[in-house]
Design an enzyme around this catalytic site. Structure first.
Site, mmCIF file in Angstrom:
data_model
loop_
_atom_site.group_PDB
_atom_site.id
_atom_site.type_symbol
_atom_site.label_atom_id
_atom_site.label_comp_id
_atom_site.label_asym_id
_atom_site.label_seq_id
_atom_site.Cartn_x
_atom_site.Cartn_y
_atom_site.Cartn_z
ATOM 1 N N GLY A 30 76.105 53.063 9.328
ATOM 2 C CA GLY A 30 75.248 52.429 8.328
ATOM 3 C C GLY A 30 75.891 52.623 6.973
ATOM 4 O O GLY A 30 76.674 53.545 6.791
ATOM 5 N N THR A 31 75.588 51.768 6.056
ATOM 6 C CA THR A 31 76.332 51.856 4.805
ATOM 7 C C THR A 31 75.497 52.273 3.598
ATOM 8 O O THR A 31 75.268 53.452 3.426
ATOM 9 C CB THR A 31 77.127 50.572 4.569
ATOM 10 N N THR A 32 74.988 51.337 2.797
ATOM 11 C CA THR A 32 74.443 51.781 1.512
ATOM 12 C C THR A 32 72.926 51.815 1.460
ATOM 13 O O THR A 32 72.263 50.847 1.823
ATOM 14 C CB THR A 32 74.966 50.869 0.384
#
Lengths: 269, 230
Positions: free
Chosen positions: A49-51
């Site tokens: 998952g990123t931001t």
């Protein structure tokens, strides 16, 4: 002898903990991937998952996250949701290895609900934040192999009457942020953006716009972060936690705010 | 060597049952009533902190009469059973039936194997989904006997009289206010004093709620609803 038996009941303060229950009755169900040693090569690429970000505003806390998960240099998912309701007055945003992160969020939700049901009242916000820190520490062996889980925890502190934000490091270190925080591969870019636009006690509409712009900035600078997808109609997920509880900002509202920001950029950039 | 006294198994069971029944009959009663949007639980309980009715899982509630420490133990065991099951499978796989069976097994074992049986009766209530399935009410006795009840259930000291009253007065599809008034009247059947919101513990499994259907009805709201009938 009998003395010790009833005294043991008093010492067992973890009665209300679901994680301790798992440890005692079915340890195989505790999420842990500590089979290897840190010297071993990292596990093959798995979705990340990123931001995600959280910021305080007038009514409480706003949490937002982009919708993309990546696997190496590939897109693993376009519409994953990274902000979960932890309970009525708190939320958890996940960044890092998607599998372990989502499992940790699920375990954390169960832990809070279990405590509330057994004890008859919920944990304090501080208690919840500490509990999450301990769970992240449990994940340390897996983190050494690349399966890092670094959530943001935010909630409304009913006693103090304010929204609060907690960030974590991989060792379970817990730090409280007074204004805003962003985490994940585009976290730094989002923080830079927030730094410029954040002000204290923003009304909700402005807080939403600040958060969405930060995510857009992150998506522009970081390959892992997904921007608003106008073709598929995928927009960041945004939640608010206020005195009246955990709520979702309707997708329509997010879409309109995104479009307004994009229109404004079109003339400027 | 003195011979141990011989007690026939029949006599032993009879004694135990009598002992348990005696303990239960001293306690105050609880009724469960199906109403238009779910299931209502009303207990006579002057304490606002020690609950007789509580939440087990999304659609499941628990009520106990008799000895507090014993049904409290059963309640916590139920929460653990439900949370473990929901965590290992999915939330939808936690059912009242499985839980009621577990209680039945536990109470049955305790009754036959321990010297002292539990002096409790419990209700496990599961509210139906909106898709037209039925509410489930399980009544489990001190010896593990399990019954599924329809429309209404009563347990505790004066359960028989209350059941008779409900049989004559219960109608299907009551709105919450009327169901609550009926439940309170049922609890008053065997006593000559009126019960106020301060003597009652009331909770519902409300089908219209999101995920967790359990909701307590606070005294202020209670007095409003009950005030309407006085």
């Amino acid at each position: 002898m009998t003395d010790q038996r009833w005294q043991a009941l008093f010492g067992d303060y973890s009665n209300a903990s679901f994680v301790e229950l798992l440890r005692a009755t079915s340890p195989h169900m505790l999420p842990s991937l500590s089979a290897g040693s840190p010297e071993e090569p990292a596990l093959p690429a798995s979705p990340h998952g990123t931001t995600i970000l959280a910021l305080r505003y007038r009514d409480g806390v706003l949490m937002a996250g982009d919708r993309q998960a990546t696997e190496g240099f590939q897109v693993a998912h376009r519409n994953i949701d990274k902000i979960y309701k932890a309970d009525d007055f708190s939320g958890i945003g996940i960044a890092g290895a998607a599998g372990p992160s989502m499992e940790m969020a699920r375990l954390f939700q169960t832990e809070l609900e279990h405590y509330e049901k057994v004890e008859g009242e919920g944990l304090s916000l501080e208690g919840k934040a500490n509990r999450l820190a301990q769970m992240i520490r449990m994940n340390l062996p897996a983190a050494m192999q690349g399966l890092i889980v670094v959530p943001i925890f935010a909630g409304f502190d009913e006693k103090a009457g304010v929204g609060r934000i907690f960030k974590y490091d991989i060792t379970g270190g817990r730090y409280e942020e007074a204004e805003y925080f962003a985490q994940g591969s585009g976290g730094k870019d989002a923080r830079d953006s927030l730094k410029k636009r954040y002000r204290k006690d923003l009304p909700k509409a402005e807080a939403l716009s600040v958060a969405l712009e930060a995510l857009m900035d992150a998506a522009e600078e970081d390959i892992g972060t997904g921007g608003p997808d106008l073709v598929r109609g995928i927009f960041p997920s945004v939640k608010t936690i206020t005195r009246s509880g955990f709520g979702e900002v309707p997708e329509d509202e997010v879409r309109r705010a995104c479009e307004a920001l994009l229109a404004e950029r079109k003339g400027r950039l | 060597m003195p011979l141990p006294y011989y007690v026939s198994p029949e006599q032993m069971m009879k004694d135990k049952a009598e002992y348990a029944r005696k303990g239960i009959s001293r306690g105050k009663s609880i009724v469960a009533l199906e109403y238009s949007d779910g299931v209502l639980l009303v207990a006579e309980n002057p304490s606002t902190l020690l609950h007789k009715i509580s939440e087990i899982y999304d659609r499941i509630a628990f009520a106990g009469v008799g000895k507090y420490n014993e049904f409290e133990n059963l309640r916590i065991a139920g929460v653990r059973h439900a949370d473990l099951k929901g965590y290992s499978y999915s939330r939808g796989d936690v059912t009242g039936k499985a839980l009621a069976n577990a209680y039945s097994q536990a109470l049955g074992n305790i009754f036959t194997q321990d010297i002292k049986p539990f002096e409790v009766e419990v209700l496990v209530v599961e509210v139906a989904e909106a898709n037209g399935s039925k509410n489930e009410i399980y009544h489990i006795l001190y010896d593990g006997t399990i019954e599924d009840e329809h429309n209404y259930a009563a347990m505790g000291g004066q359960a028989d009289e209350i059941r008779r009253f409900l049989k004559d007065n219960y109608r299907e599809g009551l709105p919450l206010e009327e169901a609550l008034q009926l439940g309170v009247r049922a609890l008053m059947v065997t006593q000559n004093k009126a019960l106020t919101e301060l003597d009652l513990e009331v909770a519902v499994l409300d089908r219209t709620k999101e995920r967790r259907k359990f909701r307590r009805i606070p005294p202020e709201a209670l007095s409003q609803i009950l005030g309407g009938s006085r």
